[in-house]
Design a protein around this motif. Structure first.
Motif, mmCIF file in Angstrom:
data_model
loop_
_atom_site.group_PDB
_atom_site.id
_atom_site.type_symbol
_atom_site.label_atom_id
_atom_site.label_comp_id
_atom_site.label_asym_id
_atom_site.label_seq_id
_atom_site.Cartn_x
_atom_site.Cartn_y
_atom_site.Cartn_z
ATOM 1 N N GLY A 315 29.527 -18.372 45.233
ATOM 2 C CA GLY A 315 30.972 -18.579 45.170
ATOM 3 C C GLY A 315 31.578 -17.927 43.956
ATOM 4 N N ARG A 316 32.761 -17.390 44.149
ATOM 5 C CA ARG A 316 33.493 -16.805 43.025
ATOM 6 C C ARG A 316 34.913 -17.348 43.055
ATOM 7 N N PRO A 317 35.416 -17.883 41.927
ATOM 8 C CA PRO A 317 36.765 -18.468 41.918
ATOM 9 C C PRO A 317 37.832 -17.402 42.061
ATOM 10 N N ASP A 318 38.871 -17.707 42.827
ATOM 11 C CA ASP A 318 39.984 -16.779 43.013
ATOM 12 C C ASP A 318 40.846 -16.773 41.761
ATOM 13 N N PRO A 323 33.656 -18.577 36.014
ATOM 14 C CA PRO A 323 33.789 -20.026 36.193
ATOM 15 C C PRO A 323 33.183 -20.784 35.030
ATOM 16 N N LEU A 331 32.721 -27.175 42.598
ATOM 17 C CA LEU A 331 32.306 -26.470 43.809
ATOM 18 C C LEU A 331 31.084 -27.137 44.421
ATOM 19 N N TRP A 363 38.295 -20.727 46.220
ATOM 20 C CA TRP A 363 37.002 -20.043 46.080
ATOM 21 C C TRP A 363 36.791 -19.067 47.232
ATOM 22 N N THR A 364 36.081 -17.974 46.945
ATOM 23 C CA THR A 364 35.568 -17.067 47.973
ATOM 24 C C THR A 364 34.062 -17.275 48.047
ATOM 25 N N LEU A 365 33.553 -17.542 49.256
ATOM 26 C CA LEU A 365 32.149 -17.947 49.415
ATOM 27 C C LEU A 365 31.389 -16.983 50.313
#
Length: 492
Positions: A315-318, A323, A331, A363-365
Motif C-alpha cells: 500500500g502507498r498513501p495517496d 507513511p 492500514l 490508499w492505493t493497494l
C-alpha cells in the motif's frame, strides 16, 4: 480528499480579529457573542451575495451596491440573504462610497442578529483578509502541536503494561471528557474521565450499536464512526478495525478541530491492542519472531501466525511520500492484520487468505495471489507489481491476475521507457502539460471531466491540450496517436 491524519484549519473567533489594534475594526451591531467564528473572508459588492457564499464568511463590502435613497426594506433584504447563506459577520467599509455606516443597515443587522463590523478608511479589505489568514495559521500551528503531543502521549500509553486503560485515560484527558471501550456484547469494559449523566451514558451506548457490526451483514454495511449531541455533550463512536465488535465511545463538552484526529489515533491503537488480547495473535507473533531469530525456517514458524495461505498487500498513501508508523498501523487495522512493515514509501501487510481485501480510502493497494509461506517472496513481488500498475492506472486497488498479459507487457521495459522519453521529450519539462495530457487521455478526451479532476477551468484544459498537440506535432484526434501517447505516459 482531505487527509484524516491532519486536523482541519480551525476557524478564528471574530473577537480575535476585532482585537487587532492595527486594523481598527469596531463592532457596531449584532450580538457580542464570543462563540462567533470566521472561516474565511470574502469581498462582494453584489446586491444579493447569497449565491456566492459558502457559510462562515466575514463578508466585506464598501456599499457600492447600495442604490441612492435605499431604505430599511433594501437593507433588510440584503442582511436576510447573508444570514440565510450562513454568513458569520458583515464588514462595512466607510470609504470611499459612504462616510458612515447607513443607520438602516445597523438596524437590519441588529434585527437579524448578524454582527456588523465597521472598517475604517485607513484599513483595506486585503489587510483584513491577511490578518484573518495570519490568525488562522497561528491557530492551525497551535492545533497541530496539540495533536502531535496527543499522538505521542497515546503511543507512550499503548506501550505501558496496562495499555488499554492507559490509552483511554490519555484520550479522556486530551478531549476533556470521557472515553469508554465497549465489548462485542455492548458491555462497557473500561472507562475513564468524568462520569456523565444517565441520559448521556444511554445515548453513547446506543450510538456504539450504530457502528458495531452485527455479524449478519457485510463489514461495510455500517459506518465506521457516528456522532450525536445530547444535553450539550458531543458523543462520538468509533468501530475498532479488528473486526471483533469492539467500539470506542467518547463524550466531551466541546469538539475542537483536531479532536477527531486524536480519537482516530486512539481507535487505531485500541484496534491493535484489543485484537491481540482477544485472539492471542500477539503471543503467536512473538513465538514466531523468537524462533526465526534462533534459526528456524519461515515455513516452520508460519503456522504460529494462524492459517496456511496468506496474501501480501503493498500500500502507498495517496498524496504523501512516506507513511509514518501510525498511518501504517491504520492500514493494517483496516485490512484486519497487525503484520505490518513500513518499507520506505510503501507499507507491506501480510493478510490471511480468508480475510477479504477491499479498498481503503486514502490508499492505493496492490494485492498478491494467495500463497503458502514457501512462496511469500514471489507473492511480495506480485504485490509490488500490482501496486505499480494500480498507481499507473490510478486504480485504488489492483489484484495480481486481475488482467491477462497485454501487448505492452511484451515490450522490454528498457526499450519501452526509452521510447516514452523520446516521444514525450517536447513536453517533459512542463509537469502541468504532462499531467493534463495524462488525465485527458484517461478520461477519453472529456474537457469537463478533466477540468474537474485537475481543478482548473475547461478553457485551461483546451489550451494545454492544444499546446501538447503543437509541441508533439501530433493529431490528438487520431486514436492511434492517443494509444501511443497513453503507452508512453504509463512508462513515465
Amino acid at each position: 480528499m482531505p487527509d484524516p491524519t491532519v486536523p482541519p484549519t480551525p476557524p478564528v473567533p471574530l473577537d480575535a480579529l476585532l482585537a487587532r489594534a492595527d486594523l481598527g475594526l469596531r463592532r457596531i451591531a449584532g450580538p457580542a457573542d464570543p462563540a462567533v467564528v470566521v472561516h474565511w473572508a470574502h469581498t462582494s459588492e453584489m446586491a444579493d451575495p447569497y449565491p456566492y457564499l459558502l457559510g462562515g464568511e466575514l463578508l466585506l463590502s464598501a456599499g457600492v451596491h447600495v442604490p441612492d435613497g435605499a431604505g430599511a426594506g433594501y437593507f433588510d433584504a440584503y442582511v436576510s440573504r447573508i444570514v440565510a447563506a450562513g454568513g458569520a459577520a458583515l464588514g462595512f467599509g466607510v470609504a470611499p462610497v459612504h462616510d458612515t455606516v447607513p443607520g438602516a443597515l445597523v438596524e437590519a443587522c441588529e434585527m437579524h442578529g448578524l454582527p456588523l463590523v465597521e472598517v475604517p478608511p485607513r484599513t483595506t479589505f486585503s489587510a483584513v483578509a491577511r490578518a484573518l489568514w495570519q490568525l488562522m495559521a497561528q491557530a492551525r500551528t497551535t492545533e497541530l502541536r496539540r495533536v502531535t503531543e496527543a499522538q505521542q502521549s497515546l503511543a507512550t500509553a499503548a506501550a505501558r503494561p496496562d495499555p488499554v486503560p492507559s490509552v483511554l485515560q490519555q484520550l479522556a484527558r486530551r478531549l476533556g471528557g470521557r472515553a469508554v471501550l465497549y465489548g462485542p456484547e455492548g458491555t462497557p469494559l473500561a472507562g475513564t474521565g468524568p462520569e456523565p449523566g444517565e441520559e448521556v451514558r444511554t445515548a453513547l451506548a446506543k450510538l456504539a450499536e450504530v457502528v458495531r457490526p452485527s455479524g449478519l451483514e457485510p463489514s461495510d454495511a455500517r459506518p465506521s464512526s457516528a456522532s450525536d449531541t445530547v444535553a450539550g455533550v458531543r458523543l462520538v463512536a468509533h468501530a475498532l478495525g479488528n473486526g471483533e465488535g469492539f467500539v470506542l465511545g467518547t463524550a466531551a463538552p466541546q469538539r475542537d478541530a483536531g479532536d477527531h484526529t486524536i480519537a482516530s489515533v486512539a481507535a487505531v491503537l485500541l484496534s491493535l491492542l484489543t485484537g491481540e488480547r482477544h485472539s492471542g495473535s500477539g503471543a503467536g507473533r512473538s513465538f514466531a519472531l523468537v524462533r526465526l531469530l534462533l534459526g528456524a525456517a519461515p515455513v516452520e514458524v508460519a503456522p504460529l501466525l494462524g492459517g496456511d495461505r496468506w496474501r501480501v498487500v503493498h500500500g502507498r498513501p495517496d498524496g504523501r511520500t512516506a507513511p509514518d508508523p501510525v498511518a501504517a498501523s491504520a492500514l493494517g487495522a483496516a485490512l484486519g492484520s497487525a503484520l505490518v512493515d513500513v518499507a520506505g514509501e510503501v507499507v507491506r501487510v501480510l493478510v490471511p487468505d480468508g480475510r477479504a481485501v477491499e479498498r481503503v480510502p486514502g490508499w492505493t493497494l496492490g494485492v498478491s495471489a494467495a500463497a503458502t509461506p514457501r512462496d511469500w517472496p514471489a507473492a511480495d513481488t506480485q504485490a509490488a507489481r500490482a501496486l505499480a500498475r494500480a498507481r499507473a492506472t490510478r486504480t485504488p486497488l489492483l489484484r495480481h491476475g486481475d488482467r491477462p498479459t497485454t501487448l505492452t507487457d511484451l515490450v522490454p521495459p528498457a526499450e519501452a521507457e526509452a521510447h516514452a522519453r523520446a516521444l514525450l521529450a517536447p513536453i517533459r519539462r512542463s509537469p502541468a502539460l504532462v499531467d493534463t495530457l495524462r488525465t485527458w487521455l484517461s478520461l477519453h478526451g472529456s474537457w469537463d471531466r478533466t477540468a474537474v479532476a485537475l481543478d482548473v477551468h475547461r478553457n485551461t484544459v483546451r489550451q494545454r491540450i492544444a499546446r501538447c498537440a503543437a509541441l508533439l506535432d501530433a493529431d490528438l484526434d487520431d486514436p492511434d496517436v492517443r494509444m501511443e501517447l497513453w503507452f508512453a505516459l504509463r512508462r513515465t
